[in-house]
Design an enzyme around this catalytic site. Structure first.
Site, PDB file in Angstrom:
ATOM      1  N   LEU A  39      41.001  32.237  32.174  1.00 26.56           N
ATOM      2  CA  LEU A  39      40.854  33.646  31.784  1.00 26.56           C
ATOM      3  C   LEU A  39      39.690  33.867  30.821  1.00 26.56           C
ATOM      4  CD1 LEU A  39      44.619  34.572  31.257  1.00 26.56           C
ATOM      5  CD2 LEU A  39      43.240  34.747  33.346  1.00 26.56           C
ATOM      6  N   HIS A  43      39.298  39.260  32.599  1.00 26.18           N
ATOM      7  CA  HIS A  43      40.749  39.277  32.808  1.00 26.18           C
ATOM      8  C   HIS A  43      41.446  40.038  31.669  1.00 26.18           C
ATOM      9  CE1 HIS A  43      39.486  35.408  34.851  1.00 26.18           C
ATOM     10  NE2 HIS A  43      40.177  35.968  35.819  1.00 26.18           N
ATOM     11  N   GLY A 153      39.630  43.728  39.396  1.00 29.82           N
ATOM     12  CA  GLY A 153      38.315  43.957  38.832  1.00 29.82           C
ATOM     13  C   GLY A 153      37.326  44.482  39.860  1.00 29.82           C
ATOM     14  N   VAL A 182      33.200  43.406  33.375  1.00 33.91           N
ATOM     15  CA  VAL A 182      32.826  43.001  32.016  1.00 33.91           C
ATOM     16  C   VAL A 182      31.683  41.986  32.136  1.00 33.91           C
ATOM     17  CG1 VAL A 182      33.617  41.917  29.878  1.00 33.91           C
ATOM     18  CG2 VAL A 182      35.173  43.385  31.199  1.00 33.91           C
TER      19      VAL A 182
HETATM   20  P1  AMP Z   1      40.105  35.674  39.466  1.00 38.80           P
HETATM   21  O1  AMP Z   1      40.922  34.977  38.425  1.00 38.80           O
HETATM   22  O2  AMP Z   1      38.670  35.296  39.490  1.00 38.80           O
HETATM   23  O3  AMP Z   1      40.773  35.673  40.816  1.00 38.80           O
HETATM   24  O4  AMP Z   1      40.102  37.182  39.015  1.00 38.80           O
HETATM   25  C1  AMP Z   1      41.299  37.862  38.744  1.00 38.80           C
HETATM   26  C2  AMP Z   1      40.983  39.320  38.583  1.00 38.80           C
HETATM   27  O5  AMP Z   1      40.058  39.476  37.498  1.00 38.80           O
HETATM   28  C3  AMP Z   1      40.316  39.932  39.815  1.00 38.80           C
HETATM   29  O6  AMP Z   1      40.860  41.218  40.021  1.00 38.80           O
HETATM   30  C4  AMP Z   1      38.879  39.981  39.422  1.00 38.80           C
HETATM   31  O7  AMP Z   1      38.160  41.003  40.073  1.00 38.80           O
HETATM   32  C5  AMP Z   1      38.983  40.272  37.936  1.00 38.80           C
HETATM   33  N1  AMP Z   1      37.740  39.889  37.259  1.00 38.80           N
HETATM   34  C6  AMP Z   1      37.092  38.702  37.319  1.00 38.80           C
HETATM   35  N2  AMP Z   1      35.943  38.735  36.603  1.00 38.80           N
HETATM   36  C7  AMP Z   1      35.861  39.991  36.087  1.00 38.80           C
HETATM   37  C8  AMP Z   1      34.900  40.671  35.258  1.00 38.80           C
HETATM   38  N3  AMP Z   1      33.798  40.062  34.832  1.00 38.80           N
HETATM   39  N4  AMP Z   1      35.151  41.957  34.934  1.00 38.80           N
HETATM   40  C9  AMP Z   1      36.274  42.581  35.366  1.00 38.80           C
HETATM   41  N5  AMP Z   1      37.209  42.000  36.140  1.00 38.80           N
HETATM   42  C10 AMP Z   1      37.010  40.736  36.504  1.00 38.80           C
END
Ligand code: AMP
Length: 283
Positions: A39, A43, A153, A182
């Site tokens: 995270l 996240h 995200g 972000v």
């Molecule tokens: P992941 O753990 O990479 O599967 O991401 C989990 C959630 O966090 C997903 O909905 C992603 O789109 C979101 N997420 C990952 N990186 C970012 C970021 N930089 N800004 C906003 N949301 C993010």
């Protein structure tokens, strides 16, 4: 919208279906934040949005093998459960659902969700089967957690649109909410995979967001010609992209100069594959 205070005692960790049922007993107004862990501030933004919206916040923590292709980074994907649990607790999650693969995919598991034609485009062209894996795990998580809302995200914009399509077309009763990307101070979108970049790759990676912003400025100045917008972005990239495409923003259909647009890019830096996007009307 009521603001609910974060739990002070830390999140309850549920690893099995009985654990999850017990953790959710008597809770309604549930928001789900699906993650694969490792995270970061992106996240955290999702967790905060969920915390502000719902009485109960559930974060799932599961590196989903079904969304990784052969030769992709499933084995090396970063895992740090202890750190993730403390982030989830600090952001006020009530429950962290951290199942094993046998809980998500028990013996006899046979159904998968076809994400539709969009699943084969953009990311789907480079990663066959990826969005089938995403759509299937998200649908199962929705079934297990039964949230009213789920937070995703905008960084993974195609995923957000596909999950919205799945929730709508299968009438899952979940409102899918997008949270803005972000970024680091230099513009790079935060990603669990950024830690794998060498210093020189990290520097070249900043050209992804810089290229998007350059096209965004041109668009904000009134330019709507897709070739010009794409060329402006392409010349600023320090690498050959897997794709650099302009699409309609709402459904990722073909670019229409008269409708809100989004520019999406994916590129490989060494062994690390990064994606980014920019809504042009926001530029
Ligand atoms: P992941 O753990 O990479 O599967 O991401 C989990 C959630 O966090 C997903 O909905 C992603 O789109 C979101 N997420 C990952 N990186 C970012 C970021 N930089 N800004 C906003 N949301 C993010």
């Amino acid at each position: 919208m009521p603001i609910h205070s974060p739990s002070r005692t830390g999140a309850v960790v549920a690893r099995t279906l009985p654990d999850l049922t017990a953790a959710l007993a008597g809770r309604d107004d549930v928001a789900l934040v699906p993650t694969m862990g490792a995270l970061h501030e992106g996240h955290r933004a999702l967790l905060r949005a969920a915390r502000a919206a719902a009485a109960t916040v559930v974060m799932s923590l599961f590196v989903n093998p079904a969304q990784f292709g052969p030769g992709e980074d499933f084995a090396s994907y970063p895992r740090d459960e202890e750190a993730d649990l403390s982030v989830a607790s600090a952001e006020g999650a009530d429950v962290v659902f951290a199942p094993g693969a046998d809980v998500v995919y028990p013996a006899g598991f046979a159904v998968s969700i076809d994400p539709g034609p969009l699943g084969g485009e953009l990311e789907g062209r480079s990663r066959p089967g990826h969005f089938r894996g995403v759509a299937t795990v998200v649908t199962r998580l929705f079934g297990l957690v039964r949230p009213q809302r789920a937070f995703f995200g905008e960084k993974d914009y195609q995923q957000l649109v596909i999950v919205r399509n799945v929730a709508r077309d299968l009438a899952l009763g979940v409102e899918v909410i997008g949270v803005p990307t972000v970024r680091d101070a230099d513009g790079l979108a935060l990603s669990s995979r950024n830690r794998f970049l060498s210093p020189s790759e990290r520097e070249r990676a900043t050209t992804l967001s810089a290229a998007l912003r350059a096209a965004g400025r041109l668009h904000a100045a009134g330019e709507r010609d897709s070739a010009l917008l794409l060329d402006t972005a392409r010349t600023r990239l320090a690498m050959d992209p897997d794709y650099l495409e302009l699409r309609r923003r709402d459904d990722l259909g073909a670019y229409d100069p008269n409708r809100p647009a989004i520019l999406l890019v994916a590129a490989r830096l060494g062994t690390t594959r990064l994606i980014d996007n920019l809504s042009l009307e926001d530029a």
